[in-house]
Design a protein around this motif. Sequence first.
Motif, short mmCIF file in Angstrom:
data_model
loop_
_atom_site.label_atom_id
_atom_site.label_comp_id
_atom_site.label_asym_id
_atom_site.label_seq_id
_atom_site.Cartn_x
_atom_site.Cartn_y
_atom_site.Cartn_z
N VAL A 273 17.27 61.00 -17.18
CA VAL A 273 17.35 60.43 -18.89
C VAL A 273 18.06 58.75 -18.88
O VAL A 273 18.59 58.04 -17.79
CB VAL A 273 18.63 61.13 -19.05
CG1 VAL A 273 19.03 60.29 -20.93
CG2 VAL A 273 19.05 62.57 -19.37
N ALA A 274 17.14 58.05 -19.54
CA ALA A 274 16.76 56.46 -19.42
C ALA A 274 17.08 56.11 -17.99
O ALA A 274 17.57 55.01 -17.45
CB ALA A 274 18.11 56.14 -20.23
N PRO A 275 15.84 56.41 -17.27
CA PRO A 275 15.77 56.30 -15.73
C PRO A 275 15.64 54.54 -15.43
O PRO A 275 14.08 54.25 -16.61
CB PRO A 275 14.20 57.05 -15.56
CG PRO A 275 13.44 57.24 -16.36
CD PRO A 275 14.82 57.23 -17.36
N GLN A 276 15.67 53.66 -14.98
CA GLN A 276 15.11 53.04 -14.49
C GLN A 276 13.62 52.17 -13.22
O GLN A 276 13.55 54.06 -13.34
CB GLN A 276 16.43 52.17 -13.18
CG GLN A 276 17.74 52.03 -13.28
CD GLN A 276 18.26 51.15 -14.87
OE1 GLN A 276 17.35 50.20 -14.73
NE2 GLN A 276 19.05 50.76 -15.67
N ASN A 277 12.97 51.09 -13.79
CA ASN A 277 12.05 51.09 -13.28
C ASN A 277 12.18 51.49 -11.20
O ASN A 277 13.00 51.58 -10.17
CB ASN A 277 11.73 49.99 -13.40
CG ASN A 277 10.46 49.49 -13.02
OD1 ASN A 277 9.71 50.41 -12.56
ND2 ASN A 277 10.40 48.38 -11.67
N GLY A 278 11.72 52.53 -11.09
CA GLY A 278 11.15 52.75 -9.76
C GLY A 278 12.63 54.20 -9.11
O GLY A 278 11.89 54.16 -7.87
N GLN A 279 12.91 54.99 -10.28
CA GLN A 279 14.21 55.67 -10.33
C GLN A 279 13.22 57.32 -9.51
O GLN A 279 12.43 57.27 -10.20
CB GLN A 279 14.60 56.01 -10.76
CG GLN A 279 15.90 56.61 -10.74
CD GLN A 279 16.81 56.93 -12.14
OE1 GLN A 279 17.09 56.01 -13.40
NE2 GLN A 279 17.88 58.16 -12.85
N HIS A 280 13.99 57.33 -8.64
CA HIS A 280 13.69 59.47 -7.96
C HIS A 280 14.14 60.34 -8.44
O HIS A 280 15.00 59.63 -9.46
CB HIS A 280 14.03 58.48 -6.68
CG HIS A 280 13.02 58.05 -5.95
ND1 HIS A 280 12.30 56.79 -5.92
CD2 HIS A 280 11.67 59.10 -4.94
CE1 HIS A 280 11.54 56.10 -4.92
NE2 HIS A 280 11.36 57.71 -4.61
N LEU A 281 13.17 61.32 -8.15
CA LEU A 281 13.43 62.73 -9.23
C LEU A 281 13.16 63.12 -7.85
O LEU A 281 12.06 63.65 -7.96
CB LEU A 281 13.53 63.05 -10.11
CG LEU A 281 13.78 64.42 -10.56
CD1 LEU A 281 14.86 64.29 -11.18
CD2 LEU A 281 12.81 64.71 -11.57
N GLY A 282 13.77 63.75 -7.01
CA GLY A 282 14.17 64.39 -5.82
C GLY A 282 13.36 63.21 -5.14
O GLY A 282 13.36 62.02 -4.89
N ASP A 283 13.31 64.15 -3.61
CA ASP A 283 12.42 62.60 -2.62
C ASP A 283 11.23 62.36 -2.67
O ASP A 283 10.36 62.01 -2.11
CB ASP A 283 12.73 63.98 -1.36
CG ASP A 283 14.06 63.39 -0.63
OD1 ASP A 283 15.00 62.58 -0.99
OD2 ASP A 283 13.76 64.41 0.10
#
Length: 239
Positions: A74-84
């Motif tokens: 939620v409200a992810p940063q630039n470059g944030q991962h979800l899983g690998d």
Amino acid sequence: MRADALERGGGTPAPELRDEAADLHRSLGRFLQLADAHLVRRGEAAGTQDLPLGTDWHWRPLIVRGRIRPGAAVAPQNGQHLGDEVALYHDCPHQALILRQVPNRRAADLAPYALTLEMMGFSGSYLSLALALPADLNPDLGRHHVIRLDATLHSERSIVVYGRLNIAQGPNTETILRQLGHPIDGRECRRTVEFDLGFAELSQRPVDKVWLDLIFEAPRMNAVTVTEAMLSRHPRAEM
């Protein structure tokens, strides 16, 4: 040291103990993802009967095969991962985005999970999902190959989606950009796009890394769900 002892204020854990616990947490998370994927292995062959003759490699991302923990950003940063395997890139100053994994519940769905990207008042200039392809694709990848993407998407409103294949060889990265057919227009849309590496300026050196970007054009106030994604490789036609 037990967690309940820490809650009671029972001292400070040694740094090496915390590092060991963090490593164990990551290992357990990966084990649970792979265990979920193993449970649905019987569905791995679904859809492969339509792949081109000569296909020697195919792969579905873990994010549609098995449960990811955590399952949302939620409200992810630039470059944030979800899983690998999946990362989100954007320049929205308010981070008005939600990226989450959701279960597919219809009998016709080929994959057990889907990936939904919600865009609320997006005010940035670019938005893309980056999918890292596994290293087993790289060793003999060359200009005699075609990489194919088969995807099923739907959106709340019409949106244009592009696929960009990126191939890194040392300091150089070659890219191939393709639009995923007509705009995704609120219905479930099946799209197939091919990246012909014969048009890429590849050298003789080994391929270090391959990833696919899904690029969303004008993504304001919309939601896109990827209910299926499979990549495959086959030889290009000889002229």
